[in-house]
Design an enzyme around this catalytic site. Structure first.
Site, PDB file in Angstrom:
ATOM      1  N   CYS A  76       0.817  -1.218   0.000  1.00 46.00           N
ATOM      2  CA  CYS A  76       0.000   0.000   0.000  1.00 46.00           C
ATOM      3  C   CYS A  76       0.846   1.261   0.000  1.00 46.00           C
ATOM      4  O   CYS A  76       1.928   1.290   0.578  1.00 46.00           O
ATOM      5  CB  CYS A  76      -0.868   0.037   1.237  1.00 46.00           C
ATOM      6  SG  CYS A  76      -1.825  -1.450   1.527  1.00 46.00           S
ATOM      7  N   ARG A 105       4.955   0.097  -5.938  1.00 46.99           N
ATOM      8  CA  ARG A 105       4.978  -0.746  -4.746  1.00 46.99           C
ATOM      9  C   ARG A 105       4.066  -1.961  -4.898  1.00 46.99           C
ATOM     10  O   ARG A 105       4.160  -2.895  -4.112  1.00 46.99           O
ATOM     11  CB  ARG A 105       4.531   0.073  -3.529  1.00 46.99           C
ATOM     12  CG  ARG A 105       5.500   1.181  -3.169  1.00 46.99           C
ATOM     13  CD  ARG A 105       4.872   2.171  -2.219  1.00 46.99           C
ATOM     14  NE  ARG A 105       4.642   1.598  -0.913  1.00 46.99           N
ATOM     15  CZ  ARG A 105       5.426   1.786   0.141  1.00 46.99           C
ATOM     16  NH1 ARG A 105       6.495   2.525   0.028  1.00 46.99           N
ATOM     17  NH2 ARG A 105       5.147   1.248   1.300  1.00 46.99           N
ATOM     18  N   TRP A 158      -3.068  -2.698  -1.332  1.00 46.04           N
ATOM     19  CA  TRP A 158      -2.681  -4.081  -1.634  1.00 46.04           C
ATOM     20  C   TRP A 158      -3.437  -4.920  -0.620  1.00 46.04           C
ATOM     21  O   TRP A 158      -3.156  -4.862   0.577  1.00 46.04           O
ATOM     22  CB  TRP A 158      -1.169  -4.228  -1.459  1.00 46.04           C
ATOM     23  CG  TRP A 158      -0.562  -5.477  -1.981  1.00 46.04           C
ATOM     24  CD1 TRP A 158      -0.314  -5.790  -3.285  1.00 46.04           C
ATOM     25  CD2 TRP A 158      -0.072  -6.577  -1.205  1.00 46.04           C
ATOM     26  NE1 TRP A 158       0.294  -7.013  -3.362  1.00 46.04           N
ATOM     27  CE2 TRP A 158       0.452  -7.526  -2.110  1.00 46.04           C
ATOM     28  CE3 TRP A 158      -0.031  -6.864   0.157  1.00 46.04           C
ATOM     29  CZ2 TRP A 158       1.012  -8.725  -1.694  1.00 46.04           C
ATOM     30  CZ3 TRP A 158       0.528  -8.058   0.573  1.00 46.04           C
ATOM     31  CH2 TRP A 158       1.048  -8.976  -0.347  1.00 46.04           C
ATOM     32  N   ASN A 176      -1.907   1.966   5.927  1.00 48.76           N
ATOM     33  CA  ASN A 176      -1.112   0.789   5.551  1.00 48.76           C
ATOM     34  C   ASN A 176      -0.898  -0.025   6.820  1.00 48.76           C
ATOM     35  O   ASN A 176      -0.570   0.544   7.857  1.00 48.76           O
ATOM     36  CB  ASN A 176       0.267   1.194   5.031  1.00 48.76           C
ATOM     37  CG  ASN A 176       0.187   1.996   3.759  1.00 48.76           C
ATOM     38  OD1 ASN A 176      -0.879   2.098   3.151  1.00 48.76           O
ATOM     39  ND2 ASN A 176       1.303   2.580   3.363  1.00 48.76           N
ATOM     40  N   GLY A 177      -1.034  -1.333   6.723  1.00 49.51           N
ATOM     41  CA  GLY A 177      -0.786  -2.165   7.895  1.00 49.51           C
ATOM     42  C   GLY A 177      -2.016  -2.955   8.276  1.00 49.51           C
ATOM     43  O   GLY A 177      -2.952  -3.100   7.487  1.00 49.51           O
ATOM     44  N   GLU A 232      18.684 -16.690  -7.663  1.00 51.41           N
ATOM     45  CA  GLU A 232      18.196 -15.372  -8.079  1.00 51.41           C
ATOM     46  C   GLU A 232      17.621 -15.440  -9.501  1.00 51.41           C
ATOM     47  O   GLU A 232      16.583 -14.843  -9.791  1.00 51.41           O
ATOM     48  CB  GLU A 232      19.336 -14.344  -7.971  1.00 51.41           C
ATOM     49  CG  GLU A 232      19.028 -12.966  -8.525  1.00 51.41           C
ATOM     50  CD  GLU A 232      17.857 -12.261  -7.849  1.00 51.41           C
ATOM     51  OE1 GLU A 232      17.337 -12.750  -6.830  1.00 51.41           O
ATOM     52  OE2 GLU A 232      17.436 -11.217  -8.383  1.00 51.41           O
ATOM     53  N   LYS A 250      13.784 -14.522 -10.426  1.00 48.77           N
ATOM     54  CA  LYS A 250      13.463 -13.456 -11.387  1.00 48.77           C
ATOM     55  C   LYS A 250      12.517 -13.984 -12.457  1.00 48.77           C
ATOM     56  O   LYS A 250      11.531 -13.349 -12.802  1.00 48.77           O
ATOM     57  CB  LYS A 250      14.764 -12.941 -12.010  1.00 48.77           C
ATOM     58  CG  LYS A 250      14.815 -11.506 -12.309  1.00 48.77           C
ATOM     59  CD  LYS A 250      15.209 -10.615 -11.154  1.00 48.77           C
ATOM     60  CE  LYS A 250      14.453 -10.824  -9.878  1.00 48.77           C
ATOM     61  NZ  LYS A 250      14.965 -10.093  -8.741  1.00 48.77           N
ATOM     62  N   GLU A 300       8.995 -14.612 -11.059  1.00 52.48           N
ATOM     63  CA  GLU A 300       8.289 -13.377 -10.707  1.00 52.48           C
ATOM     64  C   GLU A 300       7.702 -12.672 -11.930  1.00 52.48           C
ATOM     65  O   GLU A 300       6.561 -12.217 -11.889  1.00 52.48           O
ATOM     66  CB  GLU A 300       9.241 -12.402 -10.013  1.00 52.48           C
ATOM     67  CG  GLU A 300       9.547 -12.748  -8.587  1.00 52.48           C
ATOM     68  CD  GLU A 300      10.510 -11.768  -7.967  1.00 52.48           C
ATOM     69  OE1 GLU A 300      10.248 -11.308  -6.861  1.00 52.48           O
ATOM     70  OE2 GLU A 300      11.552 -11.449  -8.598  1.00 52.48           O
ATOM     71  N   HIS A 306      20.418 -36.197  -6.003  1.00 54.24           N
ATOM     72  CA  HIS A 306      19.804 -36.644  -4.745  1.00 54.24           C
ATOM     73  C   HIS A 306      18.288 -36.473  -4.786  1.00 54.24           C
ATOM     74  O   HIS A 306      17.645 -36.452  -3.736  1.00 54.24           O
ATOM     75  CB  HIS A 306      20.408 -35.879  -3.565  1.00 54.24           C
ATOM     76  CG  HIS A 306      21.890 -36.114  -3.425  1.00 54.24           C
ATOM     77  ND1 HIS A 306      22.412 -37.342  -3.068  1.00 54.24           N
ATOM     78  CD2 HIS A 306      22.949 -35.305  -3.641  1.00 54.24           C
ATOM     79  CE1 HIS A 306      23.737 -37.269  -3.055  1.00 54.24           C
ATOM     80  NE2 HIS A 306      24.084 -36.044  -3.410  1.00 54.24           N
ATOM     81  N   LYS A 308       6.298  -4.136  -4.028  1.00 56.19           N
ATOM     82  CA  LYS A 308       7.701  -3.738  -4.000  1.00 56.19           C
ATOM     83  C   LYS A 308       8.274  -3.764  -2.596  1.00 56.19           C
ATOM     84  O   LYS A 308       9.360  -4.256  -2.372  1.00 56.19           O
ATOM     85  CB  LYS A 308       7.855  -2.332  -4.599  1.00 56.19           C
ATOM     86  CG  LYS A 308       9.298  -1.838  -4.653  1.00 56.19           C
ATOM     87  CD  LYS A 308      10.126  -2.670  -5.609  1.00 56.19           C
ATOM     88  CE  LYS A 308      11.561  -2.230  -5.712  1.00 56.19           C
ATOM     89  NZ  LYS A 308      12.375  -3.279  -6.353  1.00 56.19           N
TER      90      LYS A 308
HETATM   91  C1  F6R Z   1      12.551  -9.955  -5.927  1.00 58.10           C
HETATM   92  C2  F6R Z   1      12.201  -8.991  -4.933  1.00 58.10           C
HETATM   93  C3  F6R Z   1      11.871  -9.468  -3.539  1.00 58.10           C
HETATM   94  C4  F6R Z   1      12.612  -8.582  -2.557  1.00 58.10           C
HETATM   95  C5  F6R Z   1      12.227  -8.917  -1.102  1.00 58.10           C
HETATM   96  C6  F6R Z   1      13.024  -8.079  -0.116  1.00 58.10           C
HETATM   97  O1  F6R Z   1      12.757  -9.405  -7.168  1.00 58.10           O
HETATM   98  O2  F6R Z   1      12.199  -7.845  -5.221  1.00 58.10           O
HETATM   99  O3  F6R Z   1      12.190 -10.815  -3.345  1.00 58.10           O
HETATM  100  O4  F6R Z   1      13.983  -8.769  -2.757  1.00 58.10           O
HETATM  101  O5  F6R Z   1      10.861  -8.685  -0.900  1.00 58.10           O
HETATM  102  O6  F6R Z   1      12.842  -6.721  -0.347  1.00 58.10           O
HETATM  103  P1  F6R Z   1      13.830  -5.643   0.228  1.00 58.10           P
HETATM  104  O7  F6R Z   1      15.126  -5.801  -0.458  1.00 58.10           O
HETATM  105  O8  F6R Z   1      13.178  -4.328  -0.057  1.00 58.10           O
HETATM  106  O9  F6R Z   1      13.945  -5.910   1.707  1.00 58.10           O
END
Ligand code: F6R
Length: 606
Positions: free
Chosen positions: A2, A27, A74, A100-101, A481, A485, A488, A504, A601
């Site tokens: 949010c 976000r 959100w 938010n929250g 990673e 990616k 996502e 394994h 985000k």
């Molecule tokens: C992946 C991604 C998430 C963040 C995770 C931590 O592309 O963006 O996995 O890495 O939510 O976020 P931060 O780095 O803001 O603590």
């Protein structure tokens, strides 16, 4: 997650609120809304969907009024819908709240208000707040909100306006970030300083348990108990240009391309050629204290956590200190042992991730010390740690991390070098790594410029339902990673395995229709990785490789070679084509690249 925006001043609030909403869109959200106060009444407009849908639903002439609040939601309590979108108002439509929250005792408060005859119009916990505030007898909005919040349990960042008293916005924080932006005879409130870029000159961050009255000509801050707090303001860092896609189709692609400059900024002023070391002033560790470190524990979530896995590998390799990365989201649930001679490092792009913050608080509560590796200056995690390393990657707007992953890995290379040089790493080794680090920006630029060469790998993944990513040691961090990616942004099922673990169990999954992407540096583990590839090929699994020039592999369907570098830094370069690959696949499948479904985000709730 949010987003909150608020404005009080002399200009029409609506255009500024809508601009702020567009800035916090990144976000991740599922509905948006705005409330503006004018002549004793509130105009409230809310829509499920994107900010552009809210925009289309607004009166063509705009809304009169110079005080307003706005929100991107959100969903947590209640599905995404027009009714559940914020702002929420009381029965008279006088008080509007964006939040938010999560209010933990919302059900109990709701039942009490319903018994008093309040009719609810949404399923949200936030609406409770609007009714609670409206029912307070206090004269000022500040006192009414403060009194209402004292009945509330839970986490919040919120902003409130009152149509009858439009001269102020009241904002409060307990767990959810709130920033006050100071302009010329106008003030802003936001969940994220990026919403204020180009408008506010300085910002003040609320701390948990604080409430602020924000007027056009200034602001005052109290604790919920009523004690006045002096708040320092700081210059708003960052450039509005970071929030403009320019000629790029997506922020993700723009941010991949920005990596050479971002890495230059992470390195700037931190390479010490005289002593062949790195110098991270913000970690505030004297050489003696660095020598006393017996263990390093890195905490982060998602991509930040995977950058931490690489970081642990670099620290253990270069500084010979046992180092380990663990998901911050899990850490506090296992009653972890906190050791005095362990250095805890928290990693977060946003600096607002709730799980990471909770892990830091767990370490601190038990007497441990934590450094932050953070991108967002002044963020909650940066302030909670009090010391650490800023990435200076610039704003990252795409929901998925790209440039901040790379910059985090570079920051860990610097930390590993600095720790190594107070221990056994020789000056010659230090000089070698400094040269390697300095070469990274141009090498990354070279990889990005060769994006078209990834087409055969992209073509294979676009027609697959599943993909596996494998790597050994530091290459496993890159595989994790790379898989994250891809899943996502493309929504393909992508899974990472340590290459050594394949036989394994996961080998059972290998099939002709399922490609395996192999992180294949030309290093001391090459022969082992080639054996694993042979095992995959024997089961007719297609193999795609990210490798080094000159590496010959039998049966690889397509490969992309990154330039050779110092071996410790190769994972940083090998991750870049995987970012581009995820982007291309998502583009091929027509996905919502910058705001993938269900993702946010900065994850500010548990
Ligand atoms: C992946 C991604 C998430 C963040 C995770 C931590 O592309 O963006 O996995 O890495 O939510 O976020 P931060 O780095 O803001 O603590």
């Amino acid at each position: 997650m949010c987003g909150i925006v608020g404005y009080v001043g002399e200009r029409a609030a609506l255009p500024l609120l809508m601009e702020g909403l567009r800035r916090v869109e990144y976000r991740g959200y599922d509905s948006a809304g705005v409330a503006v106060a004018h002549e004793g009444r509130l105009a409230v407009h809310k829509r499920k969907g994107k900010v552009r849908e809210l925009d289309a639903a607004l009166p063509a002439a705009g809304l009169p009024g110079t005080t307003g609040i706005a929100h991107t939601r959100w969903a947590t309590h209640g599905e995404p819908s027009d009714a559940n979108a914020h702002p929420h108002t009381d029965a008279q439509g006088r008080i509007a709240v964006v939040h938010n929250g999560i209010i933990e005792n919302a059900a109990e408060l709701r039942a009490r208000l319903a018994a008093d005859g309040v009719a609810f119009r949404s399923e949200t916990d936030t609406e409770v707040l609007a009714h609670l505030i409206a029912a307070r007898p206090e004269n000022s909005l500040l006192d009414a909100v403060r009194a209402a919040l004292r009945q509330v349990k839970g986490a919040y960042g919120l902003a409130v306006i009152d149509a009858a008293r439009p001269e102020a916005i009241v904002a409060a924080r307990n767990g959810g970030p709130v920033v006050i932006g100071v302009g010329d005879e106008e003030m802003f409130v936001a969940s994220d300083a990026s919403a204020l870029m180009g408008h506010a000159k300085t910002v003040a961050h609320l701390d948990d348990g604080e409430i602020a009255e924000v007027r056009a000509d200034g602001f005052s801050v109290l604790t919920l108990e009523g004690t006045e707090t002096a708040k320092a303001t700081q210059a708003l860092e960052g450039e509005a240009a970071g929030f403009d896609k320019g000629d790029y189709a997506h922020f993700m692609r723009k941010e991949i391309a920005e990596q050479p400059d971002a890495v230059r900024r992470t390195l700037m002023g931190r390479l010490d050629a005289r002593f062949s070391t790195a110098h991270l002033g913000g970690i505030e560790l004297a050489a003696r204290e660095m020598l006393d470190i017996r263990r390093v524990k890195i905490l982060g979530c998602g991509s930040a956590g995977y950058a931490g896995v690489l970081g642990a590998h670099l620290i253990e390799t270069l500084a010979r200190i046992p180092a380990h990365a663990e998901p911050a989201s899990e850490f506090r649930y296992r009653n972890p042992v906190i050791e005095q001679d362990t250095l805890y490092v928290a990693v977060s792009q946003s600096g607002e991730t709730f799980d990471t913050l909770a892990a830091i608080q767990e370490v601190k509560r038990k007497g441990g010390r934590v450094l932050g590796v953070v991108n967002t200056v002044g963020s909650t995690i940066a302030r909670e740690c009090g010391r650490g390393v800023y990435l200076h990657a610039g704003p990252e707007v795409a929901v998925v991390s790209t440039k901040t992953w790379t910059c985090t890995a570079v920051a860990f290379a610097l930390l590993a070098l600095q720790l190594g040089r107070v221990r056994d790493l020789s000056a010659a080794q230090g000089a070698r790594l400094l040269a390697g680090l300095s070469a990274l920006p141009d090498q990354i630029a070279g990889i990005v410029a060769r994006e078209a060469e990834l087409a055969p790998l992209t073509a294979r993944l676009v027609r697959s339902e599943h993909a596996y990513f494998i790597g050994r040691a530091a290459g496993y961090a890159v595989a994790m990673e790379g898989a994250l990616k891809l899943k996502e942004v493309s929504y393909l099922h992508a899974e990472a395995y340590a290459a050594s673990e394949l036989k394994h169990g996961p080998l059972a999954l290998i099939a002709p229709e399922t490609p395996t992407v192999v992180v294949l540096p030309d290093d001391e583990l090459l022969a082992k990785n080639l054996s694993t590839i042979a095992e995959v090929r024997t089961r007719q699994g297609p193999v795609l490789a990210i490798t080094h020039p000159g590496v010959k592999v039998d049966g690889v369907e397509a490969a992309f070679a990154v330039p050779r570098s110092e071996p410790e830094l190769a994972p940083i370069l090998m991750n870049v084509p995987l970012q581009l690959l995820a982007y291309q696949v998502a583009q091929g499948l027509g996905r919502d690249i910058d705001q993938p479904r269900n993702l946010a985000k900065s994850v500010t709730v548990e």
